[in-house]
Every structure is written in C-alpha cells, then in structure tokens.
Design an enzyme around this catalytic site. Structure first.
Site, PDB file in Angstrom:
ATOM      1  N   GLY A  18       4.221 -47.718 -63.873  1.00  0.00           N
ATOM      2  CA  GLY A  18       2.874 -47.169 -63.956  1.00  0.00           C
ATOM      3  C   GLY A  18       1.978 -47.730 -62.879  1.00  0.00           C
ATOM      4  NE  ARG A  79       6.836 -44.947 -66.581  1.00  0.00           N
ATOM      5  CZ  ARG A  79       6.191 -46.093 -66.566  1.00  0.00           C
ATOM      6  NH1 ARG A  79       6.857 -47.207 -66.265  1.00  0.00           N
ATOM      7  NH2 ARG A  79       4.906 -46.163 -66.860  1.00  0.00           N
ATOM      8  CB  THR A 133       1.310 -53.649 -65.781  1.00  0.00           C
ATOM      9  OG1 THR A 133       1.100 -52.987 -67.043  1.00  0.00           O
ATOM     10  CG2 THR A 133       1.414 -55.142 -66.038  1.00  0.00           C
ATOM     11  CG  ASP A 135       0.100 -51.692 -70.473  1.00  0.00           C
ATOM     12  OD1 ASP A 135      -0.840 -50.926 -70.699  1.00  0.00           O
ATOM     13  OD2 ASP A 135       1.247 -51.302 -70.202  1.00  0.00           O
ATOM     14  CG  ASP A 137       2.604 -55.518 -71.143  1.00  0.00           C
ATOM     15  OD1 ASP A 137       2.563 -55.852 -69.933  1.00  0.00           O
ATOM     16  OD2 ASP A 137       3.220 -54.513 -71.540  1.00  0.00           O
ATOM     17  NE  ARG A 179       4.169 -51.408 -71.943  1.00  0.00           N
ATOM     18  CZ  ARG A 179       5.220 -51.892 -71.287  1.00  0.00           C
ATOM     19  NH1 ARG A 179       6.274 -51.131 -71.060  1.00  0.00           N
ATOM     20  NH2 ARG A 179       5.227 -53.138 -70.845  1.00  0.00           N
TER      21      ARG A 179
END
Length: 328
Positions: A18, A79, A133, A135, A137, A179
């Site tokens: 992403g 991806r 990213t 996120d 995460d 996510r």
C-alpha cells in the site's frame, strides 16, 4: 597507464504494498544520498512485481525533482503474492544482478519486509527495509512513514463532518483504516475531539457506547462522532441500530478508505522519511543486509528484519483511557 577496473557501486530502490504519503520523500532522499556516496542508483517500478517484470531504470538527481511534497509514489506500487515462490523471487533478483546491482532498498509494510527476509536468506542480493505504511502496525518502531499524514487526513475529515452533523443534530460513525491496529483511530479521535473511539485492541460494549452517546446529548451536545477502526467494522450495523434506538437520532456511516493514503505528506513524515533513507544507504555502504530501519524515542536505529517482524505492536492504553475521559 593502468586501466581502472574498480567496481561501480550500484543500488536499487522500490516501493511495495500500500502506498503511503512520504514514500516519495523517502525515495528522493535514498536516490540523492546514494548518488552523493558515489553509487549508481536504479528505480524499480511497481514494487516486487516490477522486479519480476524487469521494470528497472537508472535514476539521477533530476529523477526525484519536485516530488518531496507529493503523495503516492513516483515509483508506483503493487502487491505481488507470486513473489513468495522461490523461482519467481530468484528470477526477479537476477534482473538486478545482471545489471551489476547488488544492493536493494525496499520501502513498505510487513508484507514487503517478508520479501526483504526472503531475499536476504535466499539470494546474493544485499537488501535493507524502510517502514512505509499508514497503519503504524509494526511493533519494532514508534512510527512508520505515512502514519502522521493519514492521521491528519482523518482529523480534517472529523472537523468537516462536525460542521454538517452539528447543523442537523446527527451522529456519525467514521470508519478509518489500520487493519487490525487501532493507532490511526485512537490518535485521530483524540486529536479531532471525537466522542468515542472503537479499536480492535479493546473489547467493545455496544450498549455502553449507545448509552454514552445518549448521555452526551442529554447534557446538551448537538452532534456526536464515533471513530471506528477498520478491525472492528463488523460492529457497524449493531452500533447504528442501538445508538439510533437510544438517542432517537439519525446515525450516518462514512468510510474514508483510500483517502487516508493520499495527500501532501506532513513535515513529520517527510523528515522521518529522509532520516530513514539516509540510514538505509549507510547500511548499504557498510555491506549490511537483512536489516530494517526504525525510530525509537526520536532516534533512528536498525535491527534485523526477523526481530522487526517478531515484534507485536503495543497499544497505548493510557491514551485510550484519556480519550474516554476527555470525550465526555
């Protein structure tokens, strides 16, 4: 006069998975810092898929002009699940090696880092990872490139939505990305003054959420915003129904989705990108491989990709509790 047979130093850079605002700032710093260190620099378009398809081109200082402020990635991304297959990965790496490129910098998230580990363990290529990213995460680092910009995008949405739902005395459930990590939701909710935040890391009592929203209206509130993390979207319908029943007011739902990935990167993301890029090039210069860049307590550091992938992302329970108090 003896012929100079010294080997030309070469490094390639790609963005994978992403996209995240700040990736261009990172690519720019990688390219220009590496050129300053005497490297020939190559870009790989479309991430690992571009390695497979031989989309590799030489980059100069001018290749990254006027991109530091741009969202997305000038190298494009994608991806590439087939990259997990050893024969596909080996063929992709060979596309670099045949050009004499023995070093690769990968900018991406945890999936991209798994590719870094596979390349490091299974090929002759020296590879370094940089966390890009929205996120945030990845447990080994305090922040990832793109996270701050994504949070600012959500806060901007909260402020704009507040105007319209206040005008109509309504309630908004705002769904954000992340996510299975609630960091975007939590930080944005606190910064944007949302009434409630729902994250995967904390069990949710839907009845209590509805009761809390009702208490707010009973105290004179004219609107309410609930920030809902992507990892808890299964609660959307139940939340909508119970909040509507408890308050007698209309409940709207909006998912920001990919808007959070784009936009002008913040100063924080641009500076973080530059610092991480320079550390990555320094590791390449030292002949390192299988390492990734992070930031802890404001200091840039590096660690092995296996250690990075093994770290579970912590959750700021104190900030969550603060959000519950100041949102009343």
């Amino acid at each position: 006069m003896a012929k100079n047979t010294s080997k030309v130093k070469k490094v390639a850079v790609l963005t994978s998975g992403g996209d995240a605002s700040g990736m261009n700032a990172c690519v720019r710093a990688c390219v220009r810092y590496a050129l300053d260190q005497g490297y020939e620099v190559y870009g790989v378009k479309h991430g690992y898929k571009g390695m497979v398809n031989d989309e590799i081109f030489k980059m100069e200082y001018s290749s990254v002009s006027n991109c530091v402020h741009a969202g997305g990635t000038i190298l494009r991304s994608s991806r590439c699940p087939e990259f997990k297959e050893p024969e596909v990965m080996n063929a992709a790496v060979e596309n670099l090696l045949k050009r004499g490129i023995e070093n690769l910098i990968v900018i991406g998230g945890d999936g991209s880092f798994r590719g870094v580990e596979a390349i490091h363990e299974g090929t002759k290529l020296n590879v370094i990872g940089i966390p890009g990213t929205i996120d945030n995460d990845m447990g080994y680092t305090d922040s990832t490139i793109g996270f701050d910009t994504a949070c600012n995008t959500v806060v901007d949405a909260i402020l704009k939505l507040r105007d319209t739902i206040t005008s109509h005395d309504r309630i908004m459930i705002l769904e954000v990305m992340g996510r299975e990590c609630g960091n975007i939701a939590l930080n944005s909710a606190v910064a944007g003054g949302a009434e409630y935040v729902i994250v995967p890391e904390v069990d949710t009592d839907v009845d209590e959420v509805a009761a809390s929203i009702k208490r707010g209206f009973d105290k004179g509130k004219s609107s309410s915003i609930i920030v809902l993390a992507e990892g808890k979207t299964e609660l959307t319908d139940e939340l909508t129904q119970k909040i509507s029943d408890a308050t007698g007011r209309r409940v709207n739902h909006m998912a920001l989705k990919w808007m959070q990935r784009g936009g002008i990167p913040t100063v924080e993301d641009r500076v973080l990108a530059a610092k991480m890029a320079c550390r990555a090039v320094e590791l390449v210069e030292c002949g390192q491989s299988g390492r990734v860049i992070g930031i802890k307590g404001g200091e840039i550091f590096d660690t092995t990709v296996l250690e990075a992938l093994a770290c579970k992302k912590g959750f700021d329970q104190k900030l969550y509790e603060l959000a519950q108090i100041i949102s009343k």
